[in-house]
Enzyme design. Structure first.
Site, PDB file in Angstrom:
ATOM      1  N   CYS A 168      -0.748   7.901  -1.671  1.00 53.22           N
ATOM      2  CA  CYS A 168      -0.404   6.934  -0.624  1.00 53.22           C
ATOM      3  C   CYS A 168       0.886   7.374   0.071  1.00 53.22           C
ATOM      4  O   CYS A 168       0.978   7.387   1.304  1.00 53.22           O
ATOM      5  CB  CYS A 168      -0.242   5.541  -1.223  1.00 53.22           C
ATOM      6  SG  CYS A 168       0.044   4.240   0.002  1.00 53.22           S
ATOM      7  N   CYS A 169       1.896   7.753  -0.735  1.00 50.58           N
ATOM      8  CA  CYS A 169       3.158   8.235  -0.168  1.00 50.58           C
ATOM      9  C   CYS A 169       2.945   9.518   0.619  1.00 50.58           C
ATOM     10  O   CYS A 169       3.576   9.734   1.657  1.00 50.58           O
ATOM     11  CB  CYS A 169       4.188   8.467  -1.273  1.00 50.58           C
ATOM     12  SG  CYS A 169       4.944   6.961  -1.912  1.00 50.58           S
TER      13      CYS A 169
ATOM     14  N   CYS B 163       8.240   0.115   0.573  1.00 47.94           N
ATOM     15  CA  CYS B 163       7.055  -0.593   1.048  1.00 47.94           C
ATOM     16  C   CYS B 163       6.878  -1.885   0.246  1.00 47.94           C
ATOM     17  O   CYS B 163       7.132  -1.919  -0.956  1.00 47.94           O
ATOM     18  CB  CYS B 163       5.830   0.297   0.893  1.00 47.94           C
ATOM     19  SG  CYS B 163       5.852   1.750   1.966  1.00 47.94           S
TER      20      CYS B 163
ATOM     21  N   CYS C 113       5.015  -2.119  -3.277  1.00 45.70           N
ATOM     22  CA  CYS C 113       5.557  -1.360  -4.411  1.00 45.70           C
ATOM     23  C   CYS C 113       7.013  -1.689  -4.716  1.00 45.70           C
ATOM     24  O   CYS C 113       7.646  -0.999  -5.528  1.00 45.70           O
ATOM     25  CB  CYS C 113       5.423   0.132  -4.139  1.00 45.70           C
ATOM     26  SG  CYS C 113       3.721   0.692  -3.912  1.00 45.70           S
TER      27      CYS C 113
ATOM     28  N   CYS D 141       9.379   9.356  -3.339  1.00 43.79           N
ATOM     29  CA  CYS D 141       8.200   9.144  -2.502  1.00 43.79           C
ATOM     30  C   CYS D 141       7.465  10.438  -2.182  1.00 43.79           C
ATOM     31  O   CYS D 141       6.390  10.410  -1.602  1.00 43.79           O
ATOM     32  CB  CYS D 141       8.602   8.460  -1.198  1.00 43.79           C
ATOM     33  SG  CYS D 141       9.674   9.469  -0.158  1.00 43.79           S
TER      34      CYS D 141
END
Length: 218
Positions: free
Chosen positions: A101-102, A183, A186, A209
């Site tokens: 995702c990062c 974010c 998280c 990240c």
């Protein structure tokens, strides 16, 4: 590095005709670097990576600071649509694969920016995590870019002193107990017994990240 040393290094880069930029997550502690840069040359581009998962307060704070410092703000985001950021079971990646995702939402967007510049001015500090303690003031980055870490030897006390001296506004979520704000899915309120950044990626055994992990042990 004190402010005068930072300015001297920036002048050295510019004197060589090198193109500079910085990136910012617009947390309170990162605003000190933006203030220093804005006083030196507020035309230096400031990139904000909009993951689409930021707290609304972060976006508001970003706009407030950009207006106050008259920053040359630029925003980048992932080229992968949100509806394609899911695993094989249909779950959004931040729930099952936060590293990927990062990568999609932070690493890839900035990777497209790096070839345009020579120097990436980055506000990481050695006191933020064990990973960052291993960093040097200057380190090679992808696409023949050099990372410059002018805040590496700063600590929390120095940051707080600067914020008070220049009356810099604070991120509104700090008052609610969030001191490392990433974010929204998280991020949790931090635990005083741990590093501040461990409020990020709550319960995921993750402290970076992806923008910094390529520098480890280099």
């Amino acid at each position: 590095m004190v402010k005068e040393e930072i300015y001297s290094k920036l002048k050295e880069y510019q004197g060589k005709g090198l193109k500079l930029f910085t990136s910012s997550s617009f947390q309170t502690h990162s605003i000190v670097l933006l203030h220093i840069l804005s006083e030196f040359d507020n035309s230096i581009p400031v990139y904000f990576i909009n993951t689409g998962y930021h707290f609304p307060e972060t976006i508001t704070y970003r706009d407030q600071i950009a207006d106050l410092f008259k920053l040359n703000l630029k925003t980048v985001s992932s080229s992968t649509p949100r509806n394609m950021q899911k695993d094989s079971e249909g779950r959004l990646l931040f729930t099952s694969d936060p590293d990927y995702c990062c990568y999609l939402n932070k690493v890839q967007p900035l990777d497209a920016v790096l070839p345009e510049y020579d120097i990436w001015i980055n506000g990481v500090r050695a006191d933020q995590s064990a990973v960052r303690k291993s960093f040097n003031v200057e380190q090679p980055a992808p696409h023949n870019t050099m990372r410059f870490h002018p805040m590496l030897d700063w600590d929390v006390r120095m940051i707080e002193k600067y914020i008070k001296e220049y009356k810099i506004p604070r991120h509104p979520l700090e008052a609610k107990g969030y001191l490392s704000i990433g974010c929204e899915p998280c991020t949790r309120k931090f635990d005083l017994e741990t590093y501040n950044r461990q409020g990020r990626w709550f319960g995921l055994n993750k402290t970076e990240c992806g923008l910094n992990t390529d520098l480890v042990n280099k």
